[in-house]
Motif scaffolding. Sequence first.
Motif, PDB file in Angstrom:
ATOM      1  N   ARG A   1       1.491   7.810  -1.932  1.00 50.18           N
ATOM      2  CA  ARG A   1       2.512   8.496  -0.713  1.00 50.18           C
ATOM      3  C   ARG A   1       3.772   8.313  -1.922  1.00 50.18           C
ATOM      4  NH1 ARG A   1       2.771   9.776   6.072  1.00 50.18           N
ATOM      5  NH2 ARG A   1       0.573   9.835   5.401  1.00 50.18           N
ATOM      6  N   MET A   2       4.492   7.602  -1.777  1.00 45.17           N
ATOM      7  CA  MET A   2       5.528   7.771  -2.401  1.00 45.17           C
ATOM      8  C   MET A   2       5.612   7.942  -4.113  1.00 45.17           C
ATOM      9  SD  MET A   2       6.832   4.067  -0.776  1.00 45.17           S
ATOM     10  CE  MET A   2       5.164   2.621  -0.884  1.00 45.17           C
ATOM     11  N   GLU A   3       4.495   7.444  -4.357  1.00 45.47           N
ATOM     12  CA  GLU A   3       4.722   8.346  -5.999  1.00 45.47           C
ATOM     13  C   GLU A   3       4.509   9.043  -6.285  1.00 45.47           C
ATOM     14  OE1 GLU A   3       1.847   4.734  -6.688  1.00 45.47           O
ATOM     15  OE2 GLU A   3       2.522   5.054  -8.694  1.00 45.47           O
ATOM     16  N   ARG A   4       3.634  10.382  -5.288  1.00 48.10           N
ATOM     17  CA  ARG A   4       3.532  10.890  -5.091  1.00 48.10           C
ATOM     18  C   ARG A   4       4.332  12.272  -4.933  1.00 48.10           C
ATOM     19  NH1 ARG A   4      -1.734  10.587  -1.719  1.00 48.10           N
ATOM     20  NH2 ARG A   4      -1.664  12.689  -1.226  1.00 48.10           N
ATOM     21  N   GLN A   5       5.873  11.731  -4.092  1.00 44.59           N
ATOM     22  CA  GLN A   5       6.571  12.585  -4.450  1.00 44.59           C
ATOM     23  C   GLN A   5       7.672  12.428  -5.435  1.00 44.59           C
ATOM     24  OE1 GLN A   5       8.804  11.372  -0.207  1.00 44.59           O
ATOM     25  NE2 GLN A   5       7.452   9.610   0.056  1.00 44.59           N
ATOM     26  N   ALA A   6       7.691  11.635  -5.914  1.00 40.54           N
ATOM     27  CA  ALA A   6       8.339  11.846  -7.204  1.00 40.54           C
ATOM     28  C   ALA A   6       7.953  13.074  -8.360  1.00 40.54           C
ATOM     29  CB  ALA A   6       8.479  10.562  -7.964  1.00 40.54           C
ATOM     30  N   ILE A   7       6.369  12.933  -8.380  1.00 38.87           N
ATOM     31  CA  ILE A   7       5.556  13.318  -9.673  1.00 38.87           C
ATOM     32  C   ILE A   7       6.041  15.195  -8.132  1.00 38.87           C
ATOM     33  CG2 ILE A   7       3.495  14.196 -10.032  1.00 38.87           C
ATOM     34  CD1 ILE A   7       3.378  11.993 -10.598  1.00 38.87           C
ATOM     35  N   ALA A   8       5.866  15.504  -7.275  1.00 37.34           N
ATOM     36  CA  ALA A   8       5.944  16.577  -6.907  1.00 37.34           C
ATOM     37  C   ALA A   8       7.238  16.694  -7.375  1.00 37.34           C
ATOM     38  CB  ALA A   8       6.452  16.309  -5.058  1.00 37.34           C
ATOM     39  N   ALA A   9       8.726  16.144  -6.983  1.00 36.89           N
ATOM     40  CA  ALA A   9       9.608  15.987  -7.850  1.00 36.89           C
ATOM     41  C   ALA A   9       9.867  16.206  -9.169  1.00 36.89           C
ATOM     42  CB  ALA A   9      10.966  15.333  -7.388  1.00 36.89           C
ATOM     43  N   LEU A  10       9.277  16.086  -9.812  1.00 38.33           N
ATOM     44  CA  LEU A  10       8.940  16.022 -11.435  1.00 38.33           C
ATOM     45  C   LEU A  10       8.740  17.996 -11.727  1.00 38.33           C
ATOM     46  CD1 LEU A  10       7.749  12.909 -12.671  1.00 38.33           C
ATOM     47  CD2 LEU A  10      10.016  13.624 -13.066  1.00 38.33           C
ATOM     48  N   ARG A  11       7.663  17.999 -10.862  1.00 45.33           N
ATOM     49  CA  ARG A  11       6.434  18.886 -11.125  1.00 45.33           C
ATOM     50  C   ARG A  11       7.716  19.917 -10.712  1.00 45.33           C
ATOM     51  NH1 ARG A  11       1.893  18.743 -11.254  1.00 45.33           N
ATOM     52  NH2 ARG A  11       1.652  17.352  -9.734  1.00 45.33           N
ATOM     53  N   HIS A  12       8.533  20.069  -9.573  1.00 49.71           N
ATOM     54  CA  HIS A  12       8.358  21.475  -8.903  1.00 49.71           C
ATOM     55  C   HIS A  12      10.026  21.105  -9.234  1.00 49.71           C
ATOM     56  CE1 HIS A  12       4.948  22.702  -7.234  1.00 49.71           C
ATOM     57  NE2 HIS A  12       4.685  21.082  -5.683  1.00 49.71           N
ATOM     58  N   LEU A  13      11.239  20.563  -8.953  1.00 48.52           N
ATOM     59  CA  LEU A  13      12.434  21.044  -8.931  1.00 48.52           C
ATOM     60  C   LEU A  13      13.368  20.398 -10.394  1.00 48.52           C
ATOM     61  CD1 LEU A  13      13.146  19.035  -5.584  1.00 48.52           C
ATOM     62  CD2 LEU A  13      12.910  21.506  -6.064  1.00 48.52           C
ATOM     63  N   ALA A  14      12.539  19.835 -11.373  1.00 49.04           N
ATOM     64  CA  ALA A  14      13.264  19.003 -12.330  1.00 49.04           C
ATOM     65  C   ALA A  14      13.522  19.855 -13.302  1.00 49.04           C
ATOM     66  CB  ALA A  14      12.138  17.668 -13.072  1.00 49.04           C
ATOM     67  N   GLU A  15      15.059  20.244 -14.039  1.00 52.23           N
ATOM     68  CA  GLU A  15      15.103  21.022 -14.683  1.00 52.23           C
ATOM     69  C   GLU A  15      15.746  20.447 -16.428  1.00 52.23           C
ATOM     70  OE1 GLU A  15      18.093  24.168 -13.851  1.00 52.23           O
ATOM     71  OE2 GLU A  15      17.115  23.956 -11.882  1.00 52.23           O
ATOM     72  N   ALA A  16      16.082  18.607 -15.535  1.00 51.65           N
ATOM     73  CA  ALA A  16      16.005  18.118 -16.792  1.00 51.65           C
ATOM     74  C   ALA A  16      15.587  16.896 -15.657  1.00 51.65           C
ATOM     75  CB  ALA A  16      17.258  18.006 -17.119  1.00 51.65           C
ATOM     76  N   VAL A  17      15.599  15.640 -16.745  1.00 54.31           N
ATOM     77  CA  VAL A  17      15.150  14.352 -16.186  1.00 54.31           C
ATOM     78  C   VAL A  17      15.543  12.943 -16.585  1.00 54.31           C
ATOM     79  CG1 VAL A  17      12.702  12.660 -16.284  1.00 54.31           C
ATOM     80  CG2 VAL A  17      11.852  15.172 -15.611  1.00 54.31           C
ATOM     81  N   VAL A  18      16.332  12.324 -15.964  1.00 53.19           N
ATOM     82  CA  VAL A  18      16.670  11.026 -16.689  1.00 53.19           C
ATOM     83  C   VAL A  18      15.078   9.743 -16.455  1.00 53.19           C
ATOM     84  CG1 VAL A  18      18.260   8.836 -16.612  1.00 53.19           C
ATOM     85  CG2 VAL A  18      19.176  11.260 -15.990  1.00 53.19           C
ATOM     86  N   PHE A  19      14.874   9.336 -17.529  1.00 52.87           N
ATOM     87  CA  PHE A  19      13.638   8.768 -17.128  1.00 52.87           C
ATOM     88  C   PHE A  19      13.826   6.730 -17.716  1.00 52.87           C
ATOM     89  CE2 PHE A  19       9.354   6.425 -18.380  1.00 52.87           C
ATOM     90  CZ  PHE A  19       8.974   6.940 -17.261  1.00 52.87           C
ATOM     91  N   LEU A  20      14.338   6.401 -17.043  1.00 56.06           N
ATOM     92  CA  LEU A  20      14.973   5.021 -16.952  1.00 56.06           C
ATOM     93  C   LEU A  20      13.679   3.989 -17.348  1.00 56.06           C
ATOM     94  CD1 LEU A  20      17.757   4.429 -14.476  1.00 56.06           C
ATOM     95  CD2 LEU A  20      17.996   5.442 -16.809  1.00 56.06           C
ATOM     96  N   VAL A  21      13.733   3.557 -18.308  1.00 57.14           N
ATOM     97  CA  VAL A  21      12.518   2.135 -18.696  1.00 57.14           C
ATOM     98  C   VAL A  21      13.934   0.991 -18.377  1.00 57.14           C
ATOM     99  CG1 VAL A  21      11.507   2.897 -20.115  1.00 57.14           C
ATOM    100  CG2 VAL A  21      13.245   1.842 -21.188  1.00 57.14           C
ATOM    101  N   ASP A  22      13.005   0.013 -17.904  1.00 57.61           N
ATOM    102  CA  ASP A  22      13.559  -1.425 -18.022  1.00 57.61           C
ATOM    103  C   ASP A  22      13.190  -2.566 -18.399  1.00 57.61           C
ATOM    104  OD1 ASP A  22      14.514  -3.964 -17.612  1.00 57.61           O
ATOM    105  OD2 ASP A  22      14.056  -4.244 -15.411  1.00 57.61           O
ATOM    106  N   PRO A  23      13.607  -2.642 -20.080  1.00 59.98           N
ATOM    107  CA  PRO A  23      13.285  -3.116 -21.600  1.00 59.98           C
ATOM    108  C   PRO A  23      12.829  -4.892 -21.238  1.00 59.98           C
ATOM    109  CG  PRO A  23      15.067  -2.415 -21.996  1.00 59.98           C
ATOM    110  CD  PRO A  23      14.759  -1.940 -20.304  1.00 59.98           C
ATOM    111  N   THR A  24      14.169  -5.365 -20.347  1.00 63.85           N
ATOM    112  CA  THR A  24      14.120  -6.755 -19.774  1.00 63.85           C
ATOM    113  C   THR A  24      12.697  -7.119 -18.786  1.00 63.85           C
ATOM    114  OG1 THR A  24      15.408  -6.499 -17.425  1.00 63.85           O
ATOM    115  CG2 THR A  24      16.754  -6.769 -19.547  1.00 63.85           C
ATOM    116  N   GLU A  25      12.388  -6.389 -18.103  1.00 62.90           N
ATOM    117  CA  GLU A  25      10.706  -6.236 -17.668  1.00 62.90           C
ATOM    118  C   GLU A  25      11.829  -7.739 -16.116  1.00 62.90           C
ATOM    119  OE1 GLU A  25       7.665  -7.826 -19.708  1.00 62.90           O
ATOM    120  OE2 GLU A  25       7.777  -5.943 -21.041  1.00 62.90           O
ATOM    121  N   THR A  26      13.026  -7.526 -16.006  1.00 63.28           N
ATOM    122  CA  THR A  26      12.849  -8.581 -14.951  1.00 63.28           C
ATOM    123  C   THR A  26      12.535  -7.402 -13.467  1.00 63.28           C
ATOM    124  OG1 THR A  26      15.208  -7.275 -14.817  1.00 63.28           O
ATOM    125  CG2 THR A  26      14.952  -9.082 -15.363  1.00 63.28           C
TER     126      THR A  26
END
Length: 327
Positions: free
Chosen positions: A226-251
């Motif tokens: 349910r949580m992941e699917r809310q994020a997908i819905a925001a990307l699908r319907h609302l995003a005019e731009a996306v900030v995609f964060l990664v954590d290379p430290t893997e902490t």
Amino acid sequence: MFELPSILTADGLLDKAFGRAMKATAKGPDRMTRARNLAVARVGTAGKAIESTLRGYVKGFPSLERLPPFYRELVDVLVDLGQLKKHLGAVDWAAQKAGEITREYRRRIGRGPGADIGALRREAYGRLSSLVRQVSGDLDALVEARRALRKLPSIDPELPTIVVAGYPNVGKSSFVRAVSTGRPKIADYPFTTKGVSLGHFERGVRRYQILDTPGILDRPMEKRNRMERQAIAALRHLAEAVVFLVDPTETCGYPLDDQMRLLEEVRALFPDVPLVVAENKADLEGPSRGHLRISTLTGEGVIDVLDRVLSTLTSRDPAFALRSASP
Ligand SMILES: Nc1nc2c(ncn2[C@@H]2O[C@H](COP(=O)(O)OP(=O)(O)OP(=O)(O)O)[C@@H](O)[C@H]2O)c(=O)[nH]1
Ligand SMILES: [Mg+2]
């Protein structure tokens, strides 16, 4: 977001209806008539309270067909549209039935001498009670749905919208906090953020909204929660731009390779949405894949990410570029 009526449980509703009925009064030329009129008034008061309260619940829920697509998908993720419709249908049915029972017993009690007023009044109360108890589960479900829907942020369709996405625990909420009025919770475990939330910031004369989202794992869509699917819905319907964060430290607790696969999936799903990748937690040791290095902890690079995102928005909308250039 939604102004929804507060909803009583079955017992709460019965208390309210019969409590009101207790206060009903009646007149009449003699004791018998007064007693009869009082019973009619009580059944009428209780029945109408139940009918109108239940109808109010049904009317108070937003017309699900007319919701904007983002909210429709979110309502579906959070409460299941099909189920919600069933519950509303059941409550609507009970409202109508309450009206019928009320009319029937007012008629029978009012019919005149010979009717056992007390017994009929009790029978009417009994039928109204069991009717309300019959939809008790539906009322509970509406209480739940209301709780979920009220938490949804009010997205302004006029404002440019930036969505912050990525794996759990990589620093998305920290980023939104650093750049906007949003105050999402931050903690060092995955899925701290359980729903989308909103922040605002201003640049020049322009106001922007930025959405924090729950983390997404690299896994098939149908396995996503349910949580992941809310994020997908925001990307699908609302995003005019996306900030995609990664954590290379893997902490964050997840391999960088998994995070990069999610990045590729998001790019593939939404090829038309400009996306800026940033490697967070640059204050710690970690490899780099050549993206912007930032730290929401020290503030390093955070503004650069915003600048880059805003320039993608501007370059996509020439009218907007003109607007923001003129003071
Ligand atoms: N060292 C360091 N830690 C950070 C940085 N940014 C965030 N953190 C830490 O990383 C953890 C997760 O941060 P959040 O902002 O809650 O991460 P999130 O991506 O919103 O997490 P979920 O909501 O669970 O998906 C917290 O303990 C933060 O303090 C950073 O730049 N450097
Ligand atoms: Mg978060």
